[in-house]
Structure formats: C-alpha cells, structure tokens
Design a protein around this motif. Structure first.
Motif, PDB file in Angstrom:
ATOM      1  N   LYS A  61     -24.769   4.492  27.336  1.00 22.81           N
ATOM      2  CA  LYS A  61     -24.225   3.613  28.378  1.00 22.81           C
ATOM      3  C   LYS A  61     -22.778   3.247  28.079  1.00 22.81           C
ATOM      4  O   LYS A  61     -21.932   3.189  28.981  1.00 22.81           O
ATOM      5  CB  LYS A  61     -25.073   2.350  28.513  1.00 22.81           C
ATOM      6  CG  LYS A  61     -24.626   1.451  29.663  1.00 22.81           C
ATOM      7  CD  LYS A  61     -25.503   0.225  29.799  1.00 22.81           C
ATOM      8  CE  LYS A  61     -26.837   0.545  30.434  1.00 22.81           C
ATOM      9  NZ  LYS A  61     -27.594  -0.684  30.805  1.00 22.81           N
ATOM     10  N   LYS A  62     -22.466   3.025  26.803  1.00 20.69           N
ATOM     11  CA  LYS A  62     -21.104   2.662  26.426  1.00 20.69           C
ATOM     12  C   LYS A  62     -20.134   3.783  26.771  1.00 20.69           C
ATOM     13  O   LYS A  62     -19.020   3.542  27.241  1.00 20.69           O
ATOM     14  CB  LYS A  62     -21.045   2.347  24.932  1.00 20.69           C
ATOM     15  CG  LYS A  62     -19.730   1.712  24.474  1.00 20.69           C
ATOM     16  CD  LYS A  62     -19.772   1.359  22.997  1.00 20.69           C
ATOM     17  CE  LYS A  62     -20.801   0.286  22.719  1.00 20.69           C
ATOM     18  NZ  LYS A  62     -20.770  -0.126  21.279  1.00 20.69           N
ATOM     19  N   ARG A 113     -18.286   1.136  38.912  1.00 18.01           N
ATOM     20  CA  ARG A 113     -18.727   0.035  39.779  1.00 18.01           C
ATOM     21  C   ARG A 113     -20.226  -0.180  39.680  1.00 18.01           C
ATOM     22  O   ARG A 113     -20.711  -1.315  39.652  1.00 18.01           O
ATOM     23  CB  ARG A 113     -18.318   0.324  41.231  1.00 18.01           C
ATOM     24  CG  ARG A 113     -16.823   0.198  41.480  1.00 18.01           C
ATOM     25  CD  ARG A 113     -16.506   0.179  42.965  1.00 18.01           C
ATOM     26  NE  ARG A 113     -16.732   1.487  43.581  1.00 18.01           N
ATOM     27  CZ  ARG A 113     -15.841   2.450  43.617  1.00 18.01           C
ATOM     28  NH1 ARG A 113     -14.648   2.285  43.054  1.00 18.01           N
ATOM     29  NH2 ARG A 113     -16.087   3.593  44.221  1.00 18.01           N
ATOM     30  N   GLU A 114     -20.968   0.916  39.631  1.00 20.91           N
ATOM     31  CA  GLU A 114     -22.421   0.804  39.571  1.00 20.91           C
ATOM     32  C   GLU A 114     -22.886   0.202  38.243  1.00 20.91           C
ATOM     33  O   GLU A 114     -23.803  -0.609  38.203  1.00 20.91           O
ATOM     34  CB  GLU A 114     -23.055   2.181  39.779  1.00 20.91           C
ATOM     35  CG  GLU A 114     -24.544   2.115  40.053  1.00 20.91           C
ATOM     36  CD  GLU A 114     -25.089   3.421  40.588  1.00 20.91           C
ATOM     37  OE1 GLU A 114     -26.291   3.676  40.373  1.00 20.91           O
ATOM     38  OE2 GLU A 114     -24.334   4.183  41.217  1.00 20.91           O
ATOM     39  N   LEU A 115     -22.223   0.586  37.157  1.00 16.66           N
ATOM     40  CA  LEU A 115     -22.605   0.072  35.842  1.00 16.66           C
ATOM     41  C   LEU A 115     -22.322  -1.409  35.702  1.00 16.66           C
ATOM     42  O   LEU A 115     -23.020  -2.129  34.988  1.00 16.66           O
ATOM     43  CB  LEU A 115     -21.859   0.852  34.753  1.00 16.66           C
ATOM     44  CG  LEU A 115     -22.351   2.274  34.482  1.00 16.66           C
ATOM     45  CD1 LEU A 115     -21.362   3.034  33.611  1.00 16.66           C
ATOM     46  CD2 LEU A 115     -23.725   2.249  33.813  1.00 16.66           C
ATOM     47  N   LEU A 121     -28.152   3.989  34.708  1.00 16.41           N
ATOM     48  CA  LEU A 121     -27.702   4.631  35.942  1.00 16.41           C
ATOM     49  C   LEU A 121     -28.837   5.335  36.665  1.00 16.41           C
ATOM     50  O   LEU A 121     -28.862   5.397  37.899  1.00 16.41           O
ATOM     51  CB  LEU A 121     -26.619   5.664  35.632  1.00 16.41           C
ATOM     52  CG  LEU A 121     -25.160   5.244  35.701  1.00 16.41           C
ATOM     53  CD1 LEU A 121     -24.278   6.400  35.274  1.00 16.41           C
ATOM     54  CD2 LEU A 121     -24.785   4.772  37.097  1.00 16.41           C
ATOM     55  N   PHE A 122     -29.790   5.852  35.886  1.00 15.33           N
ATOM     56  CA  PHE A 122     -30.803   6.735  36.456  1.00 15.33           C
ATOM     57  C   PHE A 122     -32.218   6.163  36.414  1.00 15.33           C
ATOM     58  O   PHE A 122     -33.089   6.621  37.153  1.00 15.33           O
ATOM     59  CB  PHE A 122     -30.796   8.069  35.698  1.00 15.33           C
ATOM     60  CG  PHE A 122     -29.442   8.709  35.640  1.00 15.33           C
ATOM     61  CD1 PHE A 122     -28.989   9.501  36.678  1.00 15.33           C
ATOM     62  CD2 PHE A 122     -28.598   8.507  34.552  1.00 15.33           C
ATOM     63  CE1 PHE A 122     -27.736  10.096  36.634  1.00 15.33           C
ATOM     64  CE2 PHE A 122     -27.345   9.094  34.491  1.00 15.33           C
ATOM     65  CZ  PHE A 122     -26.904   9.881  35.539  1.00 15.33           C
ATOM     66  N   ARG A 146     -30.192   6.999  42.594  1.00 13.76           N
ATOM     67  CA  ARG A 146     -29.401   7.419  41.438  1.00 13.76           C
ATOM     68  C   ARG A 146     -28.432   8.543  41.798  1.00 13.76           C
ATOM     69  O   ARG A 146     -28.690   9.312  42.746  1.00 13.76           O
ATOM     70  CB  ARG A 146     -30.334   7.900  40.320  1.00 13.76           C
ATOM     71  CG  ARG A 146     -31.103   9.178  40.638  1.00 13.76           C
ATOM     72  CD  ARG A 146     -32.105   9.508  39.541  1.00 13.76           C
ATOM     73  NE  ARG A 146     -32.819  10.763  39.768  1.00 13.76           N
ATOM     74  CZ  ARG A 146     -33.923  10.873  40.479  1.00 13.76           C
ATOM     75  NH1 ARG A 146     -34.459   9.782  41.051  1.00 13.76           N
ATOM     76  NH2 ARG A 146     -34.512  12.045  40.623  1.00 13.76           N
ATOM     77  N   PRO A 147     -27.345   8.667  41.059  1.00  7.87           N
ATOM     78  CA  PRO A 147     -26.477   9.844  41.257  1.00  7.87           C
ATOM     79  C   PRO A 147     -27.154  11.088  40.714  1.00  7.87           C
ATOM     80  O   PRO A 147     -28.044  11.005  39.865  1.00  7.87           O
ATOM     81  CB  PRO A 147     -25.230   9.489  40.433  1.00  7.87           C
ATOM     82  CG  PRO A 147     -25.716   8.539  39.384  1.00  7.87           C
ATOM     83  CD  PRO A 147     -26.832   7.755  40.016  1.00  7.87           C
TER      84      PRO A 147
END
Length: 460
Positions: free
Chosen positions: A215-216, A230-232, A241-242, A256-257
């Motif tokens: 995540k980082k 923006r999503e994070l 994210l998923f 999710r993307p």
C-alpha cells in the motif's frame, strides 16, 4: 550421479534476477541429489527455496563497478578491461574456491569471458561442461554497437568457438535449437521454461495481505496526483485498492481498478514506449465514451493500474515520460518486489503485458511463463518464435503496435469485472497452459537425461 556428487552453476550476472539458473540449482539438488555450488554476482535476493536448501552453496563475486565510471570515449578499453577482470575473478572461483564438480552448468549470455573461463576450468578439473543457451550474446552487444561492428563479430566468433567445445547444450526454443544445429554445428536439447510450484493463482487472503504490504508503494504516484492516489486517500484500514475485509471475511471490490502487470529489465530490447502510448489511447477513448453517457455506461470500462516491476538502465527515462502524461483513467506504479511477493502479484493480477522482442528473435520471455503459471493471460509483442509460447486467442493476444494493444485493452476489459467474457476465456486458456507443465517435470524429462549422460561420459 558422478563420482564427486557435485555440480557448479555459473551465472555472470545477478543471481536474484536469473530465475532459470536458480531453478536449475534447485533441480540439481532435489532431483539429482547433488551438492550444488553457485558462482554468481550478488544484488537482488534469490528465492528463499534456494537460500534455505542445505545442498546449495552460493559463492558471490564482487562486481567491478568502477569500470562504469570511465568515460564513454574509452568504451573499447572498458569492454576489454571489464572482460579481463571478470575472467580473472571467474578463474579464481572456478579453479580454487569452489570444490571440484562433476559438471559445470553455465548460463549464456554473457559469453565472454564466461564460456572461456568455464571451458578452461572444466578441462583442469576434469568435469563435464554444459551450456544453457538463453539467447545469443553477440546479438545483445549488437543492440548498442550495431551488427557490423568488429567487436560484435569477434564476440560472435568466441561465442561459437567455445560454445562448440561444450560437452552438452540446452536451449529455450525449437527455433534456437535449429539455429544452433544448422549454423553453429551445436546439438542442443530444448528445455522449455516452465513455472515452478510457487507460481500459482493467489488466494483471496494472500491478495489482501499482499496489497496491504505494498500500500505504501501504491500511495506514491510517479510525478502526479492520480486516480489511484485519490482512491487510496479515502480508504478504511480494513480495505485495499482491490479487497475489503469485514468480520474476517475477505472479498474483491466490485468497483476495483483492473490490475495489469508488466515485468521489464528496462533495456533496449523492450520498447516500453508502446505500453505508454497504448495507455494514453485507452485513457482518451474511455474518457470520450463516458462523456455525455449515463452512469451505467461510464462504468463499462474500468480504471487501469499498471504495476511495472524490475530494474534496469532505462527505468528513470521512462518514469520521466510517465510524469508528463495527464491520465484520468490510468495510473502507473514502478516497484521491485521480493522473490516471494512477485508470484503473488502475478497471481493477483487481471492481465499481463510483455514487451520483450528478443535481440536474436530466438528466445522466449520467462516472465510470460511465470504469468501462465499464475493463470494470468498475456498481451505480448509479436515476433518470430513467440507463438511457441503464446497461442493467439487462446492464452493471450499478440500485438505489433500501440494502437493494437489499446484495442486489446478495450476488448478485454469491457464489462470488467463481472461481464468481461473475452478476458475470462483467455484466463481459462492461461490456466490450462500453466497447469500443463511444471519446471520439475520438464527438467526431469529433458535436462536430467542430458546431464546424466555427459557426466557419465566424462567419468569414463
């Protein structure tokens, strides 16, 4: 196998970035019950299976880094000096430091000075000498110097001359086997790259844990604040994210993307610009189709996250190009993953992209083999022998231009994640390809008989 019960694997490169030679070492230890010495450069960390095996012993050579500081005007001198230092170091390790083996197994390329040093060492220590042909070294040198350069011609002579002195040869494709036999007078056994057991589809829990760990890295965009940033920012602690985790139950997010993975060495034989141009085309076409349409239509095409893994000389150049892109539906992240996390990333992705074109036109990208092992379909650049691996329309798609790749992204991700039939069909084909062969089986059938034969002949 053999009187000494020992093999030496030689890699004049970063062992952690030489997966095929790591797999050779594991098979020699596990399937041939040999003590295995690996002589290689350090750098990236090899797979834990190699590091923890009691019969595998890694001997790390120091790299002559100061040579890279010499001015480009001295390039011919630099080539000679680098080869001389490498040659001297190899002789020290192969003649003195490493116990005498029954067999030397050497990766090619690089050819100079590796093949010369290993040939001398094998004669001195009365061991068999097997070359594993991954590609032709002279074709890689020609990328920077040109095919007609005198150094390229000299390199090719050394590669052919000392390659013919080997007591056995392996290679990666039938096309390379034919070239070696017809034009080099070398008889080689094809040992296709196959994924080892740790390349497989990732479990939901493994995906969630992986995305928590990275995540980082995902939070740091390349140059600009993008759709993923923006999503994070708006995420809860129990989500990535998923994936999302509620009451110890993990599920994939519907919004999710799509995750697209490409592994690259950032070298001239991989034109990364094709992927950037395709990403821009996808972004513009999705933006154009979503303008003025209803909400349901806007979600027909997902946002794309491209994660690009690997190290190499052209990485910074392409990162600068990515910074100048103004994308609304596509984001890029570059990262380097551990040998344990890389298979998990492939096993968690939705699509792989391969930009490898091959300097010789005769080798196959191992990254695609790994992707198939994880059940991941691939869009790959088309070249002469790629169809030995990628079956167009079955386990992947082939493209020759950025516009073709952009079209493929639109076709495959339409209706993602639930209603993308074309992507699901390719995924089924990739799963079938990945499950049809594994490294241990391929090595047992193709490499072990050759190695047993040359060791036996050498002992007589």
């Amino acid at each position: 196998m053999g009187k000494r019960g020992r093999a030496c694997v030689v890699v004049l490169g970063d062992l952690g970035r030489s997966p095929r030679m790591q797999y050779h070492a594991l098979s020699l230890a596990r399937q041939a019950s040999l003590q295995v010495d690996i002589v290689a450069y350090g750098g990236s960390i090899p797979h834990e299976a190699v590091l923890s095996h009691p019969s595998i012993h890694i001997h790390t050579m120091a790299q002559p880094r100061f040579i890279n500081l010499l001015p480009k005007l001295l390039y011919p001198v630099t080539l000679f000096l680098k080869a001389f230092i490498q040659f001297t170091m190899l002789l020290w390790f192969l003649f003195v430091k490493v116990p005498a083996p029954d067999i030397f197994l050497v990766q090619n390329p690089p050819s100079v000075p590796t093949l010369i040093a290993v040939k001398w060492a094998s004669s001195w220590r009365r061991a068999a000498f097997v070359v594993d042909w991954h590609n032709f070294g002279y074709t890689l040198l020609a990328l920077s110097l040109g095919r007609n350069n005198v150094f390229v011609s000299l390199y090719r002579w050394f590669e052919k001359h000392y390659g013919k002195m080997a007591t056995g040869s392996l290679c990666v494709t039938k096309a390379m086997q034919h070239e070696l036999e017809q034009n080099w007078g070398i008889s080689a056994k094809v040992l296709y790259d196959q994924p080892p057991e740790f390349f497989r589809p990732a479990l939901l829990e493994e995906r969630h844990e992986l995305f928590c760990r990275v995540k980082k890295d995902l939070c740091h965009p390349i140059g600009v604040y993008d759709i993923i940033s923006r999503e994070l920012e708006n995420q809860e602690l129990n989500e990535t994210l998923f994936t999302t985790k509620v009451n110890d139950e993990i599920s994939l997010k519907q919004n999710r993307p799509a995750l697209v993975v490409s592994s690259t060495s950032w070298t001239p034989d991989e034109n990364f610009g094709i992927l950037l141009e395709a990403a821009v085309m996808y972004d513009r076409r999705v933006a154009a189709r979503s303008q003025g349409s209803d909400t349901a239509e806007q979600h027909v095409y997902p946002n794309l996250l491209f994660i690009i893994t690997g190290k190499g000389p052209e990485k910074e150049m392409y990162e600068e190009k990515i910074k100048r892109l103004n994308l609304k539906h596509v984001a890029f992240r570059t990262m380097w993953l551990s040998a344990e996390d890389y298979p998990l990333l492939l096993g968690s992705a939705d699509l792989g992209v391969c930009l490898h074109t091959s300097s010789s036109g005769l080798d196959l990208p191992m990254k695609v083999v790994d992707m198939f092992g994880c059940g991941l379909p691939v869009c790959s650049v088309s070249y002469s022998c790629i169809q030995e691996l990628v079956k167009d329309g079955k386990n992947g798609l082939l493209f020759s231009s950025s516009s073709e790749l952009a079209d493929q992204l639109l076709i495959l991700f339409k209706g993602f994640p639930e209603n993308c039939d074309a992507l699901m069909s390719l995924k089924a084909g990739a799963m079938e390809t990945g499950s049809s062969g594994r490294w241990a089986t391929e090595w047992e059938d193709c490499a072990k008989p050759l190695i047993t034969q040359v060791v036996s002949q050498n002992a007589d």
